[in-house]
Design an enzyme around this catalytic site. Structure first.
Site, PDB file in Angstrom:
ATOM      1  N   PHE A 161     -25.378   2.492 -10.166  1.00  0.00           N
ATOM      2  CA  PHE A 161     -24.548   1.633  -9.317  1.00  0.00           C
ATOM      3  C   PHE A 161     -23.599   2.436  -8.425  1.00  0.00           C
ATOM      4  O   PHE A 161     -22.706   1.872  -7.817  1.00  0.00           O
ATOM      5  CB  PHE A 161     -23.732   0.664 -10.183  1.00  0.00           C
ATOM      6  CG  PHE A 161     -24.573  -0.218 -11.055  1.00  0.00           C
ATOM      7  CD1 PHE A 161     -25.306  -1.259 -10.495  1.00  0.00           C
ATOM      8  CD2 PHE A 161     -24.661  -0.004 -12.420  1.00  0.00           C
ATOM      9  CE1 PHE A 161     -26.102  -2.079 -11.288  1.00  0.00           C
ATOM     10  CE2 PHE A 161     -25.456  -0.815 -13.224  1.00  0.00           C
ATOM     11  CZ  PHE A 161     -26.180  -1.856 -12.658  1.00  0.00           C
ATOM     12  N   ARG A 163     -21.749   4.387  -5.437  1.00  0.00           N
ATOM     13  CA  ARG A 163     -21.678   4.173  -3.990  1.00  0.00           C
ATOM     14  C   ARG A 163     -21.587   5.528  -3.326  1.00  0.00           C
ATOM     15  O   ARG A 163     -20.754   6.355  -3.738  1.00  0.00           O
ATOM     16  CB  ARG A 163     -20.431   3.360  -3.620  1.00  0.00           C
ATOM     17  CG  ARG A 163     -20.414   1.959  -4.174  1.00  0.00           C
ATOM     18  CD  ARG A 163     -19.015   1.384  -4.138  1.00  0.00           C
ATOM     19  NE  ARG A 163     -18.098   2.159  -4.990  1.00  0.00           N
ATOM     20  CZ  ARG A 163     -16.794   1.965  -5.078  1.00  0.00           C
ATOM     21  NH1 ARG A 163     -16.215   1.023  -4.364  1.00  0.00           N
ATOM     22  NH2 ARG A 163     -16.040   2.706  -5.863  1.00  0.00           N
ATOM     23  N   ASN A 235     -27.141  -5.772  -6.076  1.00  0.00           N
ATOM     24  CA  ASN A 235     -27.218  -5.416  -4.658  1.00  0.00           C
ATOM     25  C   ASN A 235     -27.407  -6.643  -3.776  1.00  0.00           C
ATOM     26  O   ASN A 235     -26.833  -6.743  -2.695  1.00  0.00           O
ATOM     27  CB  ASN A 235     -28.346  -4.409  -4.420  1.00  0.00           C
ATOM     28  CG  ASN A 235     -27.852  -2.985  -4.565  1.00  0.00           C
ATOM     29  OD1 ASN A 235     -26.667  -2.762  -4.792  1.00  0.00           O
ATOM     30  ND2 ASN A 235     -28.734  -2.022  -4.434  1.00  0.00           N
ATOM     31  N   PHE A 276     -15.612  -6.405  -0.343  1.00  0.00           N
ATOM     32  CA  PHE A 276     -16.882  -6.733   0.328  1.00  0.00           C
ATOM     33  C   PHE A 276     -16.794  -8.005   1.160  1.00  0.00           C
ATOM     34  O   PHE A 276     -17.738  -8.763   1.262  1.00  0.00           O
ATOM     35  CB  PHE A 276     -18.034  -6.823  -0.697  1.00  0.00           C
ATOM     36  CG  PHE A 276     -18.707  -5.491  -0.892  1.00  0.00           C
ATOM     37  CD1 PHE A 276     -17.991  -4.423  -1.384  1.00  0.00           C
ATOM     38  CD2 PHE A 276     -20.026  -5.286  -0.546  1.00  0.00           C
ATOM     39  CE1 PHE A 276     -18.565  -3.182  -1.547  1.00  0.00           C
ATOM     40  CE2 PHE A 276     -20.621  -4.043  -0.701  1.00  0.00           C
ATOM     41  CZ  PHE A 276     -19.879  -2.996  -1.200  1.00  0.00           C
ATOM     42  N   LEU A 277     -15.610  -8.245   1.732  1.00  0.00           N
ATOM     43  CA  LEU A 277     -15.463  -9.409   2.604  1.00  0.00           C
ATOM     44  C   LEU A 277     -15.072  -8.995   4.023  1.00  0.00           C
ATOM     45  O   LEU A 277     -14.591  -9.824   4.785  1.00  0.00           O
ATOM     46  CB  LEU A 277     -14.392 -10.362   2.037  1.00  0.00           C
ATOM     47  CG  LEU A 277     -14.820 -11.255   0.878  1.00  0.00           C
ATOM     48  CD1 LEU A 277     -13.655 -12.132   0.423  1.00  0.00           C
ATOM     49  CD2 LEU A 277     -16.017 -12.138   1.241  1.00  0.00           C
ATOM     50  N   GLY A 280     -18.135  -7.257  10.058  1.00  0.00           N
ATOM     51  CA  GLY A 280     -18.389  -6.074  10.874  1.00  0.00           C
ATOM     52  C   GLY A 280     -19.769  -6.078  11.482  1.00  0.00           C
ATOM     53  O   GLY A 280     -20.408  -7.129  11.603  1.00  0.00           O
ATOM     54  N   GLY A 284     -25.734  -1.345   6.030  1.00  0.00           N
ATOM     55  CA  GLY A 284     -26.911  -0.497   6.191  1.00  0.00           C
ATOM     56  C   GLY A 284     -27.076   0.302   4.922  1.00  0.00           C
ATOM     57  O   GLY A 284     -26.603  -0.098   3.861  1.00  0.00           O
ATOM     58  N   CYS A 287     -30.201   1.197   0.352  1.00  0.00           N
ATOM     59  CA  CYS A 287     -30.437   0.303  -0.796  1.00  0.00           C
ATOM     60  C   CYS A 287     -30.525  -1.184  -0.460  1.00  0.00           C
ATOM     61  O   CYS A 287     -31.488  -1.835  -0.856  1.00  0.00           O
ATOM     62  CB  CYS A 287     -29.347   0.524  -1.836  1.00  0.00           C
ATOM     63  SG  CYS A 287     -29.471   2.149  -2.611  1.00  0.00           S
ATOM     64  N   ARG A 354     -29.853   6.454   6.467  1.00  0.00           N
ATOM     65  CA  ARG A 354     -30.956   5.534   6.199  1.00  0.00           C
ATOM     66  C   ARG A 354     -30.524   4.096   6.519  1.00  0.00           C
ATOM     67  O   ARG A 354     -29.506   3.628   6.042  1.00  0.00           O
ATOM     68  CB  ARG A 354     -31.419   5.674   4.738  1.00  0.00           C
ATOM     69  CG  ARG A 354     -32.135   6.993   4.503  1.00  0.00           C
ATOM     70  CD  ARG A 354     -32.530   7.187   3.059  1.00  0.00           C
ATOM     71  NE  ARG A 354     -31.399   7.480   2.197  1.00  0.00           N
ATOM     72  CZ  ARG A 354     -31.503   7.755   0.897  1.00  0.00           C
ATOM     73  NH1 ARG A 354     -32.686   7.765   0.316  1.00  0.00           N
ATOM     74  NH2 ARG A 354     -30.442   8.030   0.178  1.00  0.00           N
TER      75      ARG A 354
HETATM   76  N1  LIG Z   1     -28.463   6.432  -2.742  1.00  0.00           N
HETATM   77  C1  LIG Z   1     -27.797   5.536  -3.416  1.00  0.00           C
HETATM   78  O1  LIG Z   1     -26.642   5.227  -3.122  1.00  0.00           O
HETATM   79  C2  LIG Z   1     -28.423   4.836  -4.595  1.00  0.00           C
HETATM   80  C3  LIG Z   1     -27.621   4.056  -5.432  1.00  0.00           C
HETATM   81  C4  LIG Z   1     -28.207   3.434  -6.518  1.00  0.00           C
HETATM   82  C5  LIG Z   1     -29.567   3.562  -6.751  1.00  0.00           C
HETATM   83  N2  LIG Z   1     -30.336   4.323  -5.907  1.00  0.00           N
HETATM   84  C6  LIG Z   1     -31.757   4.458  -6.208  1.00  0.00           C
HETATM   85  O2  LIG Z   1     -31.961   5.739  -6.787  1.00  0.00           O
HETATM   86  C7  LIG Z   1     -33.219   6.289  -6.364  1.00  0.00           C
HETATM   87  C8  LIG Z   1     -33.006   7.639  -5.689  1.00  0.00           C
HETATM   88  O3  LIG Z   1     -32.249   7.423  -4.515  1.00  0.00           O
HETATM   89  P1  LIG Z   1     -31.663   8.636  -3.653  1.00  0.00           P
HETATM   90  O4  LIG Z   1     -30.841   8.025  -2.588  1.00  0.00           O
HETATM   91  O5  LIG Z   1     -31.047   9.641  -4.566  1.00  0.00           O
HETATM   92  O6  LIG Z   1     -33.035   9.243  -3.051  1.00  0.00           O
HETATM   93  P2  LIG Z   1     -33.239  10.608  -2.249  1.00  0.00           P
HETATM   94  O7  LIG Z   1     -34.356  10.357  -1.334  1.00  0.00           O
HETATM   95  O8  LIG Z   1     -31.929  11.103  -1.731  1.00  0.00           O
HETATM   96  O9  LIG Z   1     -33.709  11.650  -3.378  1.00  0.00           O
HETATM   97  C9  LIG Z   1     -34.925  11.593  -4.050  1.00  0.00           C
HETATM   98  C10 LIG Z   1     -35.360  13.018  -4.390  1.00  0.00           C
HETATM   99  O10 LIG Z   1     -36.501  12.965  -5.249  1.00  0.00           O
HETATM  100  C11 LIG Z   1     -37.333  14.075  -4.932  1.00  0.00           C
HETATM  101  N3  LIG Z   1     -38.683  13.824  -5.478  1.00  0.00           N
HETATM  102  C12 LIG Z   1     -39.579  12.890  -5.099  1.00  0.00           C
HETATM  103  N4  LIG Z   1     -40.686  12.975  -5.865  1.00  0.00           N
HETATM  104  C13 LIG Z   1     -40.476  13.966  -6.757  1.00  0.00           C
HETATM  105  C14 LIG Z   1     -41.245  14.506  -7.831  1.00  0.00           C
HETATM  106  N5  LIG Z   1     -42.443  14.018  -8.167  1.00  0.00           N
HETATM  107  N6  LIG Z   1     -40.738  15.548  -8.526  1.00  0.00           N
HETATM  108  C15 LIG Z   1     -39.525  16.040  -8.235  1.00  0.00           C
HETATM  109  N7  LIG Z   1     -38.751  15.552  -7.235  1.00  0.00           N
HETATM  110  C16 LIG Z   1     -39.205  14.520  -6.507  1.00  0.00           C
HETATM  111  C17 LIG Z   1     -37.257  14.149  -3.421  1.00  0.00           C
HETATM  112  O11 LIG Z   1     -37.647  15.413  -2.929  1.00  0.00           O
HETATM  113  C18 LIG Z   1     -35.770  13.861  -3.171  1.00  0.00           C
HETATM  114  O12 LIG Z   1     -34.999  15.039  -3.139  1.00  0.00           O
HETATM  115  C19 LIG Z   1     -33.841   5.227  -5.457  1.00  0.00           C
HETATM  116  O13 LIG Z   1     -34.714   4.436  -6.222  1.00  0.00           O
HETATM  117  C20 LIG Z   1     -32.663   4.412  -5.002  1.00  0.00           C
HETATM  118  O14 LIG Z   1     -33.016   3.087  -4.694  1.00  0.00           O
HETATM  119  C21 LIG Z   1     -29.785   4.959  -4.851  1.00  0.00           C
END
Ligand SMILES: NC(=O)c1ccc[n+]([C@@H]2O[C@H](COP(=O)([O-])OP(=O)(O)OC[C@H]3O[C@@H](n4cnc5c(N)ncnc54)[C@H](O)[C@@H]3O)[C@@H](O)[C@H]2O)c1
Length: 473
Positions: A161, A163, A235, A276-277, A280, A284, A287, A354
């Site tokens: 969770f 941010r 989310n 979250f109110l 804007g 984006g 997630c 993203r």
């Molecule tokens: N970014 C956020 O704020 C956030 C918050 C909560 C949940 N999530 C979830 O967490 C997950 C990861 O998100 P993120 O933003 O960290 O993604 P990201 O794209 O920043 O990082 C993912 C990493 O995994 C690596 N990877 C992919 N396949 C691999 C493999 N087989 N072996 C080793 N490494 C591998 C990639 O090279 C990359 O560095 C997603 O499912 C996302 O929805 C993200």
């Protein structure tokens, strides 16, 4: 505990650093060699406040290593976190190819020397807990056909969770930890792993103080499916809450009410809450959009339409367009105009682009024949590298952004934008139009500085006749 974290992105790097800070021995694995080399040099592959400091502390506390060798790390670990990306496919479904590859490799790397827990932290469609288990079994069957019965493991779903921008604090002081698992042994390992977080028994690191009054972090144990659903539901709710604020703001503009006042008025109701109110230019990030689409997709598979989810998504798409509409109202013609974007990152304190509203807005303006400039304190290098197709002129300073421009649009509410000398900027522009896509400025102050100002949901005092009167007087 010996832990492996697979994926060193926004989630994996922070998780690895924080678990090691708590005293665990962590190995972070990524298939991207350049990320691992950076981490080995002590550099973070992403911009996240306090992350590099945590990586240093991690090395001193539990120990943290970085490698591309997944098999070696898994073989030495009791707990293996999967934190790989699950980006959206064109259909809205989550792309599970990275998760599948990781789970199979974990299975192939296991042996019979110990019980291991495979923890899924990636956001995956409901039912993926079983999918991870099946894929790990496939990996075991392929690599060790004769030892299937002796290789023991459990699977847990542990949604993330955090941010971006406050990821370290969110990981150290979570509102809750959710663990979904179907057997007591797996749950026991997870309880032990998170004991220091639950008890808040660690000393807060410098710069990331413990919130006042926080004594414990609740750990909620659920079924695997509920844990997966909790992530999506959380989310979807947050996205809907912002979408609601935006929809109210759009009505405020029409009836002459002030959206920030209205949101303060409803946010004081404890059943609603103030966070979250903020109306804007729309949400984006990697997630909200992806998770809403994936949940809609899952719902459709079960014959359910998810109308509220669909509406949240659509309201947000329209909201990005609102900024363009406001520019058109002020400038009439956008072709040939120079528009300066204040901020590119999808939110402050991150370099993550993203699904950033800035990209949509920049592309639309360019399509309409405007010239687009941008300034962002952190995300410009990432934007140049990832979006070379967008013909944006990147500026080194806000002064350069404003000089001879026709309008400024604030898209990301970086702290430094709150301190700008609006008068100086307005004087340097060809037409001093300011579209405040995050309602950062006081309309009166912006107008007094010489700007023709438009906020979101603030038409009562700031648009139309009153602005013209202010400009004329
Ligand atoms: N970014 C956020 O704020 C956030 C918050 C909560 C949940 N999530 C979830 O967490 C997950 C990861 O998100 P993120 O933003 O960290 O993604 P990201 O794209 O920043 O990082 C993912 C990493 O995994 C690596 N990877 C992919 N396949 C691999 C493999 N087989 N072996 C080793 N490494 C591998 C990639 O090279 C990359 O560095 C997603 O499912 C996302 O929805 C993200």
């Amino acid at each position: 505990m010996q832990i492996t974290v697979i994926g060193t992105g926004y989630v994996g790097t922070v998780t690895g650093a924080c678990l090691s800070f708590l005293g665990h021995q962590v190995t972070c694995v990524d298939s991207d060699v350049s990320k691992i080399e950076k981490l080995q040099r002590g550099e973070s592959p992403i911009y996240e406040p306090y992350l590099e400091q945590m990586l240093t502390l991690a090395t001193e506390r539990g120990g943290i290593a970085f490698t591309t060798n997944l098999a070696e790390a898994v073989a030495a670990s009791e707990v293996i976190f999967i934190a790989v990306g699950t980006p959206p496919l064109p259909s809205g479904e989550a792309n599970l190819e990275y998760l599948e590859a990781a789970a199979r490799s974990i299975g192939a790397a296991m042996d019979e020397t110990r019980f291991r827990v495979v923890v899924n932290k990636s956001t995956v469609p409901v039912g993926s807990g079983n999918l991870v288990e099946a894929l790990v079994r496939d990996g075991i069957a392929e690599a060790h056909p004769g030892k299937r019965a002796q290789i023991r493991f459990g699977v847990a779903s542990n949604p993330e969770f955090l941010r971006e921008g406050s990821a370290v604090a969110d990981s150290l002081y979570p509102d809750r930890i959710v663990v979904g698992a179907s057997d007591e042994q797996t749950l026991g390992v997870m309880r032990e792993l998170y004991r220091p977080l639950v008890a808040q028994s660690f000393e807060a690191p410098a710069g990331v103080p413990r919130p006042r009054g926080m004594e414990r972090a609740p750990l909620l144990t659920t079924s695997l499916t509920s844990a997966e659903m909790i992530k999506y539901a959380a989310n979807a709710f947050l996205a809907m809450k912002i979408g609601f604020a935006n929809e109210m703001a759009n009505i405020c503009e029409r009836v002459g009410a002030e959206a920030p006042e209205v949101m303060t008025g409803i946010g004081l109701d404890s059943r609603i809450g103030a966070k979250f109110l903020n109306a804007g230019a729309g949400w984006g990030g990697s997630c909200f959009g992806k998770d809403i689409q994936a949940l809609l997709h899952t719902a459709r598979e079960y014959g359910y339409a998810g109308k509220l989810l669909q509406a949240s998504y659509e309201v947000n798409c329209d909201q990005r367009q609102m900024v363009i509409q406001k520019l058109q109202e002020k400038l009439r013609i956008l072709k040939g105009r120079t528009i300066g974007l204040l901020g590119l990152a999808f939110k402050p304190d991150t370099d993550d682009l993203r699904d950033a509203p800035s990209l949509h807005i920049a592309a639309r303006l360019l399509q309409m024949g405007a010239r687009v400039r941008a300034y962002d304190p952190i995300a410009m290098a990432a934007c140049r590298a990832q979006h070379g197709d967008l013909k944006i002129r990147y500026c080194e300073t806000v002064d350069e952004l404003a000089a001879d421009a026709d309008a400024l649009v604030l898209i990301t509410e970086w702290a430094e934008f709150r301190e700008l000398d609006l008068g100086r900027l307005a004087r340097s522009m060809t037409t001093a139009v300011l579209v405040d896509g995050r309602n950062v400025y006081q309309p009166e102050a912006a107008m007094a500085a010489g700007f023709d100002y438009a906020g979101i949901g603030r038409s009562g005092r700031t648009n139309g006749r009153q602005v013209k009167l202010a400009a004329a007087s």
